[in-house]
Design a protein around this motif. Structure first.
Motif, PDB file in Angstrom:
ATOM      1  N   ILE A 286       0.857  -1.183   0.000  1.00 40.33           N
ATOM      2  CA  ILE A 286       0.000   0.000   0.000  1.00 40.33           C
ATOM      3  C   ILE A 286       0.893   1.233   0.000  1.00 40.33           C
ATOM      4  CG2 ILE A 286      -1.812   1.260   1.224  1.00 40.33           C
ATOM      5  CD1 ILE A 286      -2.616  -1.448   2.482  1.00 40.33           C
ATOM      6  N   VAL A 287       0.806   2.032  -1.066  1.00 40.26           N
ATOM      7  CA  VAL A 287       1.671   3.203  -1.222  1.00 40.26           C
ATOM      8  C   VAL A 287       0.849   4.388  -1.720  1.00 40.26           C
ATOM      9  CG1 VAL A 287       3.711   1.801  -1.716  1.00 40.26           C
ATOM     10  CG2 VAL A 287       2.268   2.585  -3.606  1.00 40.26           C
ATOM     11  N   LYS A 288       1.465   5.558  -1.723  1.00 34.44           N
ATOM     12  CA  LYS A 288       0.837   6.744  -2.281  1.00 34.44           C
ATOM     13  C   LYS A 288       0.835   6.648  -3.812  1.00 34.44           C
ATOM     14  CE  LYS A 288      -0.283   8.606   1.501  1.00 34.44           C
ATOM     15  NZ  LYS A 288      -1.734   8.621   1.830  1.00 34.44           N
ATOM     16  N   PRO A 289      -0.111   7.310  -4.483  1.00 30.39           N
ATOM     17  CA  PRO A 289      -0.213   7.204  -5.946  1.00 30.39           C
ATOM     18  C   PRO A 289       1.089   7.508  -6.675  1.00 30.39           C
ATOM     19  CG  PRO A 289      -2.160   8.279  -5.072  1.00 30.39           C
ATOM     20  CD  PRO A 289      -1.209   8.134  -3.917  1.00 30.39           C
ATOM     21  N   GLU A 290       1.840   8.508  -6.198  1.00 28.31           N
ATOM     22  CA  GLU A 290       3.067   8.893  -6.892  1.00 28.31           C
ATOM     23  C   GLU A 290       4.168   7.842  -6.783  1.00 28.31           C
ATOM     24  OE1 GLU A 290       2.862  11.129  -2.888  1.00 28.31           O
ATOM     25  OE2 GLU A 290       1.498  10.580  -4.532  1.00 28.31           O
ATOM     26  N   ALA A 291       4.043   6.913  -5.835  1.00 26.55           N
ATOM     27  CA  ALA A 291       5.059   5.871  -5.669  1.00 26.55           C
ATOM     28  C   ALA A 291       4.757   4.627  -6.496  1.00 26.55           C
ATOM     29  CB  ALA A 291       5.177   5.485  -4.194  1.00 26.55           C
ATOM     30  N   LEU A 292       3.565   4.548  -7.077  1.00 28.43           N
ATOM     31  CA  LEU A 292       3.169   3.343  -7.803  1.00 28.43           C
ATOM     32  C   LEU A 292       4.080   3.017  -8.985  1.00 28.43           C
ATOM     33  CD1 LEU A 292       1.183   1.012  -8.083  1.00 28.43           C
ATOM     34  CD2 LEU A 292      -0.272   2.513  -9.469  1.00 28.43           C
ATOM     35  N   PRO A 293       4.499   3.994  -9.823  1.00 29.28           N
ATOM     36  CA  PRO A 293       5.385   3.647 -10.945  1.00 29.28           C
ATOM     37  C   PRO A 293       6.688   2.992 -10.496  1.00 29.28           C
ATOM     38  CG  PRO A 293       4.440   5.825 -11.278  1.00 29.28           C
ATOM     39  CD  PRO A 293       4.084   5.412  -9.880  1.00 29.28           C
ATOM     40  N   VAL A 294       7.261   3.472  -9.394  1.00 29.17           N
ATOM     41  CA  VAL A 294       8.501   2.875  -8.883  1.00 29.17           C
ATOM     42  C   VAL A 294       8.238   1.454  -8.405  1.00 29.17           C
ATOM     43  CG1 VAL A 294      10.319   3.047  -7.140  1.00 29.17           C
ATOM     44  CG2 VAL A 294       9.419   5.118  -8.221  1.00 29.17           C
ATOM     45  N   LEU A 295       7.142   1.257  -7.692  1.00 30.99           N
ATOM     46  CA  LEU A 295       6.799  -0.075  -7.200  1.00 30.99           C
ATOM     47  C   LEU A 295       6.558  -1.040  -8.356  1.00 30.99           C
ATOM     48  CD1 LEU A 295       6.134  -2.057  -4.974  1.00 30.99           C
ATOM     49  CD2 LEU A 295       3.837  -1.070  -4.840  1.00 30.99           C
ATOM     50  N   SER A 296       5.862  -0.584  -9.382  1.00 27.28           N
ATOM     51  CA  SER A 296       5.605  -1.431 -10.549  1.00 27.28           C
ATOM     52  C   SER A 296       6.914  -1.830 -11.227  1.00 27.28           C
ATOM     53  CB  SER A 296       4.700  -0.698 -11.542  1.00 27.28           C
ATOM     54  OG  SER A 296       3.432  -0.420 -10.967  1.00 27.28           O
ATOM     55  N   SER A 297       7.859  -0.896 -11.301  1.00 25.16           N
ATOM     56  CA  SER A 297       9.166  -1.190 -11.903  1.00 25.16           C
ATOM     57  C   SER A 297       9.925  -2.226 -11.084  1.00 25.16           C
ATOM     58  CB  SER A 297       9.993   0.089 -12.017  1.00 25.16           C
ATOM     59  OG  SER A 297       9.397   1.000 -12.913  1.00 25.16           O
ATOM     60  N   LEU A 298       9.830  -2.131  -9.756  1.00 16.91           N
ATOM     61  CA  LEU A 298      10.492  -3.112  -8.895  1.00 16.91           C
ATOM     62  C   LEU A 298       9.932  -4.511  -9.143  1.00 16.91           C
ATOM     63  CD1 LEU A 298      10.674  -1.177  -5.493  1.00 16.91           C
ATOM     64  CD2 LEU A 298      12.523  -1.576  -7.127  1.00 16.91           C
ATOM     65  N   CYS A 299       8.618  -4.600  -9.307  1.00 20.88           N
ATOM     66  CA  CYS A 299       7.990  -5.898  -9.573  1.00 20.88           C
ATOM     67  C   CYS A 299       8.451  -6.460 -10.914  1.00 20.88           C
ATOM     68  CB  CYS A 299       6.468  -5.759  -9.551  1.00 20.88           C
ATOM     69  SG  CYS A 299       5.780  -5.392  -7.914  1.00 20.88           S
ATOM     70  N   GLU A 300       8.604  -5.593 -11.906  1.00 20.08           N
ATOM     71  CA  GLU A 300       9.087  -6.035 -13.216  1.00 20.08           C
ATOM     72  C   GLU A 300      10.531  -6.518 -13.133  1.00 20.08           C
ATOM     73  OE1 GLU A 300       8.555  -3.037 -16.144  1.00 20.08           O
ATOM     74  OE2 GLU A 300       6.378  -2.905 -15.880  1.00 20.08           O
ATOM     75  N   GLU A 301      11.366  -5.793 -12.390  1.00 18.39           N
ATOM     76  CA  GLU A 301      12.771  -6.175 -12.253  1.00 18.39           C
ATOM     77  C   GLU A 301      12.920  -7.533 -11.574  1.00 18.39           C
ATOM     78  OE1 GLU A 301      14.664  -3.033 -10.135  1.00 18.39           O
ATOM     79  OE2 GLU A 301      14.290  -1.529 -11.698  1.00 18.39           O
ATOM     80  N   LEU A 302      12.004  -7.841 -10.652  1.00 22.29           N
ATOM     81  CA  LEU A 302      12.051  -9.124  -9.952  1.00 22.29           C
ATOM     82  C   LEU A 302      11.335 -10.228 -10.717  1.00 22.29           C
ATOM     83  CD1 LEU A 302      11.399  -7.875  -6.307  1.00 22.29           C
ATOM     84  CD2 LEU A 302      13.532  -8.818  -7.211  1.00 22.29           C
ATOM     85  N   ALA A 303      10.786  -9.875 -11.892  1.00 21.54           N
ATOM     86  CA  ALA A 303      10.086 -10.842 -12.749  1.00 21.54           C
ATOM     87  C   ALA A 303       8.948 -11.536 -12.008  1.00 21.54           C
ATOM     88  CB  ALA A 303      11.073 -11.872 -13.303  1.00 21.54           C
ATOM     89  N   LEU A 304       8.188 -10.763 -11.223  1.00 18.66           N
ATOM     90  CA  LEU A 304       7.026 -11.336 -10.552  1.00 18.66           C
ATOM     91  C   LEU A 304       5.976 -11.692 -11.600  1.00 18.66           C
ATOM     92  CD1 LEU A 304       6.793  -9.010  -7.423  1.00 18.66           C
ATOM     93  CD2 LEU A 304       7.898 -11.236  -7.656  1.00 18.66           C
ATOM     94  N   PRO A 305       5.285 -12.813 -11.437  1.00 15.88           N
ATOM     95  CA  PRO A 305       4.427 -13.337 -12.507  1.00 15.88           C
ATOM     96  C   PRO A 305       3.251 -12.449 -12.888  1.00 15.88           C
ATOM     97  CG  PRO A 305       4.087 -14.547 -10.464  1.00 15.88           C
ATOM     98  CD  PRO A 305       5.301 -13.700 -10.262  1.00 15.88           C
ATOM     99  N   PHE A 306       2.697 -11.705 -11.918  1.00 20.40           N
ATOM    100  CA  PHE A 306       1.597 -10.796 -12.234  1.00 20.40           C
ATOM    101  C   PHE A 306       1.439  -9.793 -11.100  1.00 20.40           C
ATOM    102  CE2 PHE A 306      -0.492 -13.884  -9.540  1.00 20.40           C
ATOM    103  CZ  PHE A 306      -1.359 -13.116  -8.783  1.00 20.40           C
ATOM    104  N   THR A 307       0.835  -8.651 -11.411  1.00 21.86           N
ATOM    105  CA  THR A 307       0.486  -7.660 -10.392  1.00 21.86           C
ATOM    106  C   THR A 307      -0.898  -7.112 -10.707  1.00 21.86           C
ATOM    107  OG1 THR A 307       1.506  -5.836 -11.623  1.00 21.86           O
ATOM    108  CG2 THR A 307       2.888  -6.963 -10.000  1.00 21.86           C
TER     109      THR A 307
END
Length: 221
Positions: A7-28
């Protein structure tokens, strides 16, 4: 394997999404929510808005730890007002191929969950507009805050009404993370002051949490 909720603030979502991509998480999956902190607490923490973004994903133990570490480093999770993340252990997975997909492996694999938990995620589903009633009860029993999601029930035609809880009406879902030792007191308080026979008509249950970050009042490594 964990069902991870951040759970993050709206402005932090792009960074969080990038972290998930870098870790190759299967879905978000991303949802919109709002915090329940009172105005005085938001002012103390320097938070201008209670609008939040909730991102959910599934990760094995190694990737869960890596995601939490990255969120602490890149998003300053652990500093008040910067967000939280919880990991709920997945009890079972439908099929070896699904396990392999969620683990990022090329072949089927078995899965046995851990059963040693220090924290709990309380889920309270209440009638629309009764969040304050639920949170006032929870805070009186020691809860520090929560996150609210808005939705609509989709219950069966045979389950239209449970006390004051209409299955298909507009709903608000309150998520509260707490130490396991406090869970029972908080749930009892919600049921007493905002339970099924009240205007809120709250249905409440809890899930075990295998790891947390962003809760200064809980012991974190």
């Amino acid at each position: 394997m964990n069902y991870v909720t951040a759970i993050v603030k709206p402005e932090a979502l792009p960074v969080l999404s990038s972290l998930c991509e870098e870790l190759a998480l299967p879905f978000t999956v991303t949802l919109h929510g709002r915090g329940t902190a009172v105005q005085s607490m938001r002012e103390l923490l320097g938070i201008k808005s209670n609008e939040n973004r909730l991102l959910v994903t599934v990760a094995n133990e190694e990737r869960t730890a890596a995601l939490m570490k990255a969120m602490k480093e890149k998003l300053h999770i652990g500093v008040p007002g910067h967000g939280i993340v919880v990991a709920v252990p997945v009890k079972s997975v439908g099929g070896g191929k699904t396990v392999a997909f969620l683990n990022g492996e090329g072949r089927s694999a078995g899965y046995v969950p851990s059963l040693d938990f220090q924290y709990e995620l309380i889920v309270a589903i209440a009638n629309e507009g009764t969040t304050d009633q639920v949170m006032n009860a929870a805070r009186a029993a020691g809860a520090r805050g929560g996150t609210v999601l808005h939705g609509k029930g989709t219950g069966s035609k045979d389950a239209k009404q449970f006390y004051h809880f209409s299955i298909a009406a507009e709903k608000e879902v309150v998520l509260i993370v707490t130490a396991a030792a406090q869970k029972a007191d908080i749930m009892r308080a919600i049921l007493r002051d905002a339970g099924p026979d009240s205007e809120a008509g709250t249905i409440v249950f809890s899930l075990p949490v295998s790891d947390v970050a962003g809760f200064g009042f809980l012991r974190e490594e």
